[in-house]
Structure formats: C-alpha cells, structure tokens
Scaffold this motif. Sequence first.
Motif, mmCIF file in Angstrom:
data_model
loop_
_atom_site.group_PDB
_atom_site.id
_atom_site.type_symbol
_atom_site.label_atom_id
_atom_site.label_comp_id
_atom_site.label_asym_id
_atom_site.label_seq_id
_atom_site.Cartn_x
_atom_site.Cartn_y
_atom_site.Cartn_z
ATOM 1 N N VAL A 4 0.847 -1.195 0.000
ATOM 2 C CA VAL A 4 0.000 0.000 0.000
ATOM 3 C C VAL A 4 0.882 1.244 0.000
ATOM 4 O O VAL A 4 1.705 1.430 0.904
ATOM 5 C CB VAL A 4 -0.936 0.015 1.224
ATOM 6 N N SER A 5 0.726 2.080 -1.018
ATOM 7 C CA SER A 5 1.540 3.293 -1.131
ATOM 8 C C SER A 5 0.877 4.510 -0.501
ATOM 9 O O SER A 5 1.544 5.482 -0.150
ATOM 10 C CB SER A 5 1.815 3.586 -2.606
ATOM 11 N N GLY A 6 -0.448 4.462 -0.365
ATOM 12 C CA GLY A 6 -1.200 5.632 0.069
ATOM 13 C C GLY A 6 -1.940 6.279 -1.078
ATOM 14 O O GLY A 6 -2.767 7.174 -0.876
ATOM 15 N N TRP A 23 -9.115 -13.172 4.627
ATOM 16 C CA TRP A 23 -7.712 -13.517 4.813
ATOM 17 C C TRP A 23 -7.092 -12.704 5.943
ATOM 18 O O TRP A 23 -7.525 -11.573 6.227
ATOM 19 C CB TRP A 23 -6.922 -13.226 3.527
ATOM 20 N N ARG A 24 -6.097 -13.272 6.577
ATOM 21 C CA ARG A 24 -5.297 -12.495 7.526
ATOM 22 C C ARG A 24 -4.335 -11.644 6.713
ATOM 23 O O ARG A 24 -3.587 -12.149 5.878
ATOM 24 C CB ARG A 24 -4.513 -13.433 8.455
ATOM 25 N N LEU A 25 -4.354 -10.337 6.946
ATOM 26 C CA LEU A 25 -3.600 -9.406 6.102
ATOM 27 C C LEU A 25 -2.347 -8.889 6.789
ATOM 28 O O LEU A 25 -2.317 -8.693 8.010
ATOM 29 C CB LEU A 25 -4.482 -8.198 5.730
ATOM 30 N N VAL A 26 -1.317 -8.659 5.981
ATOM 31 C CA VAL A 26 -0.146 -7.880 6.369
ATOM 32 C C VAL A 26 -0.081 -6.724 5.384
ATOM 33 O O VAL A 26 -0.043 -6.931 4.164
ATOM 34 C CB VAL A 26 1.152 -8.707 6.309
ATOM 35 N N VAL A 27 -0.123 -5.512 5.899
ATOM 36 C CA VAL A 27 -0.132 -4.304 5.067
ATOM 37 C C VAL A 27 1.249 -3.669 5.150
ATOM 38 O O VAL A 27 1.715 -3.325 6.242
ATOM 39 C CB VAL A 27 -1.222 -3.311 5.548
ATOM 40 N N TRP A 28 1.886 -3.502 3.993
ATOM 41 C CA TRP A 28 3.271 -3.001 3.979
ATOM 42 C C TRP A 28 3.369 -1.715 3.176
ATOM 43 O O TRP A 28 2.839 -1.620 2.058
ATOM 44 C CB TRP A 28 4.187 -4.054 3.367
ATOM 45 N N HIS A 29 4.068 -0.740 3.760
ATOM 46 C CA HIS A 29 4.278 0.557 3.094
ATOM 47 C C HIS A 29 5.751 0.916 3.152
ATOM 48 O O HIS A 29 6.410 0.734 4.186
ATOM 49 C CB HIS A 29 3.458 1.644 3.793
ATOM 50 N N LEU A 30 6.289 1.445 2.043
ATOM 51 C CA LEU A 30 7.691 1.858 1.982
ATOM 52 C C LEU A 30 7.795 3.340 1.671
ATOM 53 O O LEU A 30 7.268 3.820 0.657
ATOM 54 C CB LEU A 30 8.436 1.064 0.902
ATOM 55 N N ASP A 31 8.488 4.076 2.543
ATOM 56 C CA ASP A 31 8.859 5.466 2.283
ATOM 57 C C ASP A 31 10.194 5.427 1.551
ATOM 58 O O ASP A 31 11.197 4.954 2.081
ATOM 59 C CB ASP A 31 8.982 6.218 3.616
ATOM 60 N N HIS A 32 10.221 5.926 0.320
ATOM 61 C CA HIS A 32 11.413 5.835 -0.516
ATOM 62 C C HIS A 32 12.478 6.874 -0.163
ATOM 63 O O HIS A 32 13.568 6.858 -0.757
ATOM 64 C CB HIS A 32 11.037 5.994 -1.991
ATOM 65 N N GLY A 33 12.190 7.751 0.781
ATOM 66 C CA GLY A 33 13.173 8.751 1.174
ATOM 67 C C GLY A 33 13.439 9.790 0.104
ATOM 68 O O GLY A 33 14.521 10.388 0.073
ATOM 69 N N LEU A 34 12.450 10.039 -0.781
ATOM 70 C CA LEU A 34 12.645 10.967 -1.891
ATOM 71 C C LEU A 34 11.778 12.221 -1.795
ATOM 72 O O LEU A 34 12.065 13.201 -2.467
ATOM 73 C CB LEU A 34 12.327 10.254 -3.224
ATOM 74 N N ALA A 36 9.639 15.099 0.729
ATOM 75 C CA ALA A 36 9.483 15.658 2.065
ATOM 76 C C ALA A 36 8.116 15.325 2.649
ATOM 77 O O ALA A 36 7.965 15.179 3.866
ATOM 78 C CB ALA A 36 9.686 17.173 2.030
ATOM 79 N N GLU A 37 7.109 15.195 1.765
ATOM 80 C CA GLU A 37 5.750 14.937 2.244
ATOM 81 C C GLU A 37 5.458 13.446 2.407
ATOM 82 O O GLU A 37 4.325 13.067 2.761
ATOM 83 C CB GLU A 37 4.722 15.544 1.280
ATOM 84 N N ALA A 38 6.446 12.578 2.197
ATOM 85 C CA ALA A 38 6.225 11.133 2.278
ATOM 86 C C ALA A 38 5.670 10.671 3.623
ATOM 87 O O ALA A 38 4.850 9.747 3.659
ATOM 88 C CB ALA A 38 7.519 10.396 1.953
ATOM 89 N N PRO A 39 6.068 11.261 4.762
ATOM 90 C CA PRO A 39 5.486 10.815 6.042
ATOM 91 C C PRO A 39 3.963 10.926 6.105
ATOM 92 O O PRO A 39 3.323 10.216 6.887
ATOM 93 C CB PRO A 39 6.158 11.724 7.067
ATOM 94 N N GLN A 40 3.393 11.798 5.258
ATOM 95 C CA GLN A 40 1.932 11.917 5.248
ATOM 96 C C GLN A 40 1.282 10.630 4.749
ATOM 97 O O GLN A 40 0.179 10.277 5.174
ATOM 98 C CB GLN A 40 1.513 13.094 4.360
ATOM 99 N N LEU A 169 -3.953 9.854 -1.008
ATOM 100 C CA LEU A 169 -3.130 11.037 -1.261
ATOM 101 C C LEU A 169 -2.537 10.948 -2.659
ATOM 102 O O LEU A 169 -2.153 9.867 -3.108
ATOM 103 C CB LEU A 169 -1.990 11.148 -0.236
ATOM 104 N N GLU A 170 -2.462 12.090 -3.337
ATOM 105 C CA GLU A 170 -1.825 12.133 -4.649
ATOM 106 C C GLU A 170 -0.324 12.352 -4.466
ATOM 107 O O GLU A 170 0.095 13.239 -3.725
ATOM 108 C CB GLU A 170 -2.423 13.276 -5.495
ATOM 109 N N ASP A 171 0.442 11.567 -5.144
ATOM 110 C CA ASP A 171 1.898 11.709 -5.135
ATOM 111 C C ASP A 171 2.292 12.672 -6.250
ATOM 112 O O ASP A 171 2.133 12.377 -7.435
ATOM 113 C CB ASP A 171 2.547 10.334 -5.358
#
Length: 451
Positions: A4-6, A23-34, A36-40, A169-171
């Motif tokens: 999930v990217s957001g 199903w039992r879910l695992v939700v994974w998100h990666l902040d690419h460090g690129l 400034a607004e990625a923490p949102q 959120l729009e990237d």
Amino acid sequence: MVAVSGGADSMVLWDLLVRAARWRLVVWHLDHGLRAEAPQDAALIIAQAARYQALGFVPGDVIVEQAEVGALARRWKVSLEAAGRRQRYARLAEIARTHGADAVLTAHHRDDQSETVLANLLRGAGPVGTAGIAPRRLLAGDVALLRPLLGFTRAELRAYASAADVRWLEDASNRDQRHRRNHLRHVVLPLLEADTPGIAAGLADLGERARITAGQLEAVVDVVWQRSFTPEALHLEGVGDLTAQQRLQLWRRLSLHLGIACERAQLERIDRLVGGALGRRLHLGRWLLLRRGRTLAWELARPPRNERLVAIPGPGDHCFAGEHLSCRVLARPAHITFARNEAWLDAASCTWPLWWRSADPRDRFIPLGAPGNQTVVKFLSTRGVPSRLRPQASVVADAAGIVWVPGFAIAERVKLGDATCNVLHLHWTPACAAPAQPTVPPLQDDPDEQR
C-alpha cells in the motif's frame, strides 16, 4: 500481504480485502526517502487502519519502512525508478516469508497494463515483452505475486474510492514528466487516445493476446534451457533449429540468469555471437560471454576488486573473505620444503607490523631471483595471470614494501641467507574455488514491467 503506497489504487485494493474479511492481512508501506511529504502517506495508512478498527473491520498488521532509494540507485547504478522497484520487491519477498504469507498483492490496473505494453513496444519488445504485466507469477520460493485489479481502469478504481469513502493522497512525483512512465501516461497516451479512441484498451487487450503467444514461446525455450544449461555454459546443440524469436527468448532467459540487461539490442548481440566464429567474445555488464566449441560460456569480466587491508601486529592467524594467513616465527629448520602457498622469510629482514592487503598497481618489488625492480602488474603478467584477475591479487608487506605475493614469490630482500637464525613462516590458504558473484544485488527488476 498487500503493498500500500497511500495512493488511490492501493488504498482501494486494501479496502476490498478488508471488507472481504477472508484472509489475515499484512499491510506493507515503503517510504522511498525521496519526498518531504512522504510521512503523510504513512500517517494516512495508520489512520485508515484505525478507521477500519472503529468500524469493526480487521485491517491487518501494518508495517511501515523507509529506504534511501537515491543512495541505492547510485550504489546499484540504476535509475530511481528501477532502484525503488528492486527494493520494493526484495522487501516484499522477505516480509512475506517472515510472516508466512502465501501471496503478495499489488494494485496494478488496466491503465498500468496499457502503459507497460506501449513502453515495451517502443523499446522493440517481442511477444514476451508485449505481454506486459502478468496477473500472477512467483515472487520468491512458493510466494505468489498477484495483481487482482488488472481488469479495472484507473477511473473505475477512483469511482469506487469515492463511493466507498476511501481516502488517498496524490503523489506529486507521479506528474514529473522527467520520468518516462509519467511522460507516456500524461502526454503520449492522451495524444494517441485523442487520435485513435480506445487505443489504451486496445493496448491492454494486445497484452492479453501476447501472453498466450508468450506462454507457447516459453514452453519451447524451457525445454531447450533444461536440456542445455549448466552453471558454466549453455550447450548449443539444437539451438540452430530455433526460430529467431525463440533464440532471443533463450538469450533473455540467460540474461536474467546472469543479471544483465534484457534490452533487445543486447539479445541480438548475443545471437550474433553464437552464430559467429569460434573464439569470439562479448562483454555484457560484468560478464564475458565466450563462444567455445559447441557451447556458449561465461565468466566474470571484471571481478570485484579485492579491497583487503588486514593488520598483522605479530605472529598469529588472520582471515579475510574465506582466505587464511598464518604467521609464525621459528628457529630455522634444518630442512625446508618450499610450496606455492607458503613462504619462508628471514625474520630479521622483516619489520612488524605486517600488512596483508590488496595489490596496488603502483607496487614495485624485486622478486626472488629477478634481475631488477618491477611492478606487481608486470610480475603477475609474466606469471601468466590474466589482466581481469590481477585486481584479485594480494600482497604481504612491511614498512619497506612487499615481502611476499601469496601463491607466487617472496621479495629478494627477505630471502634466507647464511646468517639467518630465525625464520618468519607464512602459510596462505586460499578460499575454496567458487564462481564469483556480482556485487549488485541479484534480485532483478520486475520482469513483467521491464520486458
């Protein structure tokens, strides 16, 4: 497990899975460090999980990670897009195994398929590349990678998000047309659609039809691969009976195995090498491909430089990269047996500390019995060491310079003399012979998106 990217597409996929409650879910998100607004994005995902819980749904275990994709791109010498994709799929595979997930789901949709098919056609892809994004493939081991939204358009997913009150959120980087995919999405495809309405859907349909052809092609190539492949070479019996397209697919399979680019121009170069005279060779990435008799062989063209620097303050045992070096000071034996992997030096002619380090091309010494001073490079050359292997050589040195090139010769200045009472005995055990591996991580970019 769901990535999930957001953004709207992945948030819709997560919503569908949560509401299905199967199903039992695992939700994974990666902040690419690129950005400034990625923490949102991470904050939105955590907030959405709380909303699901408040509504009585089970959102799954949420995992948020960060990676410095810019640094990875520089280290791997690939684009930001390729580095991000490589890191994402590597972590998805690792986390899926850790959590016992049977499948990883991503939110690729029909418009992604159209863009992928168009991008690959413009790169000259054959039937396999034209097949675009696979709805299902193995990610790692027995973990499947699934794309359940490939039958839906971006507009249909946005409509669902609005109706189901799914927040996203729009990237802003998705509109940066310096990236090829964004340029195709926002400029090229709209122009084509305006000129030929329905072309985007037609590209996606072309991908589906090409997948059938690609499956037939893969079946033929797989038989040849299973019969001909060995870890060091590919036997060429029967390869001449394949069609041009089948041969290119065989070279693509080999390129993926070696971790080199699968561009059509590269595959055609391999094809010309195989069809040419014996003894020809071809450099591709880190690999040297060689036409030998009835085989196509490969070896590392530029082995990673042996960057060792091991301090030896006194007698003892030392290890580096699977190699072992022992140092002992002994009374001079009455009888000495000389061997390639050991040296007997005049202890009084050596000064501590010693250094076991990589050979520097500027290193000079007088080998035992040689008429004069020479560089290590020239010395290794005269001993028949190929230029591509010389960077792997190491030396043992003291403050005055080289005392031994392990496996070859000691320096003239430390040889045993009539006055030698104590000897410095060095014994070198090389690493077990094994194929050298590239330093770039072996995980390939997603073959479905990059054919």
